[in-house]
Design an enzyme around this catalytic site. Structure first.
Site, PDB file in Angstrom:
ATOM      1  NE  ARG A   1       0.817  -1.294  -2.455  1.00 29.83           N
ATOM      2  CZ  ARG A   1      -0.037  -1.219  -3.467  1.00 29.83           C
ATOM      3  NH1 ARG A   1       0.364  -0.724  -4.635  1.00 29.83           N
ATOM      4  NH2 ARG A   1      -1.287  -1.623  -3.337  1.00 29.83           N
TER       5      ARG A   1
ATOM      6  CB  SER B   1      -9.791  -5.612  -1.797  1.00 29.26           C
ATOM      7  OG  SER B   1      -8.582  -4.896  -1.628  1.00 29.26           O
TER       8      SER B   1
ATOM      9  CG  ASP C   1      -0.079  -2.964   0.119  1.00 30.39           C
ATOM     10  OD1 ASP C   1       0.929  -3.650  -0.117  1.00 30.39           O
ATOM     11  OD2 ASP C   1      -1.059  -2.902  -0.645  1.00 30.39           O
TER      12      ASP C   1
ATOM     13  CG  ASP D   1      -9.089   1.674   0.834  1.00 32.74           C
ATOM     14  OD1 ASP D   1     -10.087   1.533   1.549  1.00 32.74           O
ATOM     15  OD2 ASP D   1      -8.410   0.721   0.400  1.00 32.74           O
TER      16      ASP D   1
END
Length: 407
Positions: A97, A178, A126, A16
């Site tokens: 995160r 992923s 996320d 990404d």
């Protein structure tokens, strides 16, 4: 697109964010892009990151070592709370995160950036975790989430974009899972895992350890020491949190422990299937829970398990780390941990974590009271009066129902 002169991108070097750098420059009038990569223990993923970011268009890159703050300020508070999302997930991605996003905000403010960008999809959790942290520390900062606005619709199309822009990738179309990895865990999603009916091919996907079938036939014994709920030593050797987790990951991985295959409820409403590897974390949760069984009184232990742990796990999963409620719950948890000091011995064997022994100078376990042998401290006749009072509402209701049925 709106005018943006300088963007700070939360950068991992994965699929990404690798294509987001040139995409930002193409779509925001050749804006300056500053990449921020957080080292939260993902190891080899950081290799070559600086060269890759600059080559694909970033003006510079920060590579921030956040492992210590990740462990001490995020992992250990969550461990002490006993927070496990939906009774299985040890929050490996969710807990990382906030620490990453907070540092990204700090750098964006220092750089005078107009916007912060991230590579989270519009389907995932996320995006919420990153953006709630940004709102907590830079409420007026513009946020760019390419997955919510670009024309790319799949990871296959992302690979197409990368190939057309000569962006090197560490994956192929066949291994395009992923993944998210850090010191605490490694997650796997996508491809054949999207169908819960498919059994995971652990020989193909596991990276932190082996499957239980391939673990040694001989058990491994370990001893973990805690002080006020925090693990401080392994087999009698004092260790900092980062080193201790790293060593437990090796020991746990070698014995096939800490593998979770689950379908979870995402914050955005859909169900998602993932395979998580958390060998060291699974060991620490087992040990910490065992120590609490002898050091917490019944009511505190039950309230913490039944109310606090569940809510705490939701707050972490939902990205609400920097909120008054999470801080208040952490204060409660810290108060409960004052006596959670002692030693736990565990046996690791073919995917299992088996309690061998637990001891504490603050233990509430009294062998003289609990014994099946003769004792001089517990009068068993006392139980009769207690049961009569404890059962009085049940007795009264039963008698009333009986009388009413006779009418």
């Amino acid at each position: 697109m709106a005018f943006v002169k300088k963007v700070v991108l939360a950068y991992s070097g994965g699929l990404d964010t690798s294509i987001i750098i040139p995409w930002l420059k193409e779509n925001f009038d050749n804006c300056e892009v500053i990449a921020v990569a957080a080292d939260v223990g993902q190891g080899k993923e950081l290799s070559g990151l600086k060269e890759k970011a600059i080559k694909t268009g970033a003006s510079k890159i920060y590579i921030e070592d956040l492992k210590k703050v990740f462990v001490e300020d995020f992992i250990f508070p969550t461990l002490k709370a006993g927070a496990i999302y939906e009774n299985q997930y040890l929050l490996g991605t969710a807990i990382a995160r906030p620490v990453i996003a907070k540092r990204v905000v700090e750098i964006a403010l220092a750089e005078g950036a107009d916007a912060i960008a991230h590579g989270c999809t519009g389907k995932g959790n996320d995006q919420v975790r990153f953006e709630l942290t940004i709102k907590a520390f830079a409420p007026d900062m513009k946020i760019i989430a390419p997955w919510r606005i670009w024309d790319i619709k799949s990871r296959e199309q992302e690979i197409d974009y990368a190939e057309s822009h000569n962006i090197p990738l560490n994956i192929s179309r066949e291994t395009n899972y992923s993944k998210d990895g850090n010191l605490w865990h490694l997650s796997h999603e996508g491809l054949d895992l999207e169908d819960p009916a498919n059994e995971p091919d652990y020989d193909k996907i596991l990276e932190l350890g082996v499957s239980p079938e391939k673990a040694p036939d001989k058990p491994t014994y370990i001893s973990i020491s805690f002080e006020k709920g925090i693990p401080v030593a392994l087999d009698g050797v004092k260790m900092d949190g980062v080193s201790l987790i790293q060593e437990l990951n090796k020991l746990g991985g070698a014995n096939g422990v800490g593998i979770v295959d689950m379908v979870e409820n995402r914050l955005v409403g859909m169900k998602s299937r993932g395979v998580y590897e958390t060998p060291g974390g699974a060991i620490l949760y087992k040990a910490h829970q065992a120590l609490e069984t002898i050091t917490l009184d019944r009511d505190t232990q039950h309230y913490k398990q039944q109310v606090v742990a569940g809510k705490f796990s939701e707050l972490v999963y939902y990205g609400q780390w920097f909120t008054p409620l999470r801080e208040a719950l952490s204060a409660f948890v810290d108060a409960t941990q004052q006596t959670v000091t002692g030693q736990v011995r565990l046996k690791l064997y073919k995917g299992n974590i088996i309690l061998a022994s637990v001891s504490s100078p603050y233990s509430l376990y009294d062998e003289e009271i609990a014994t099946f042998d003769e004792d001089e401290v517990y009068n068993q006749k006392d139980a009769e009066g207690f049961i009569n009072l404890f059962g009085l509402p049940i007795k009264v209701r039963a008698k009333k129902q009986k009388n009413q049925s006779l009418l």
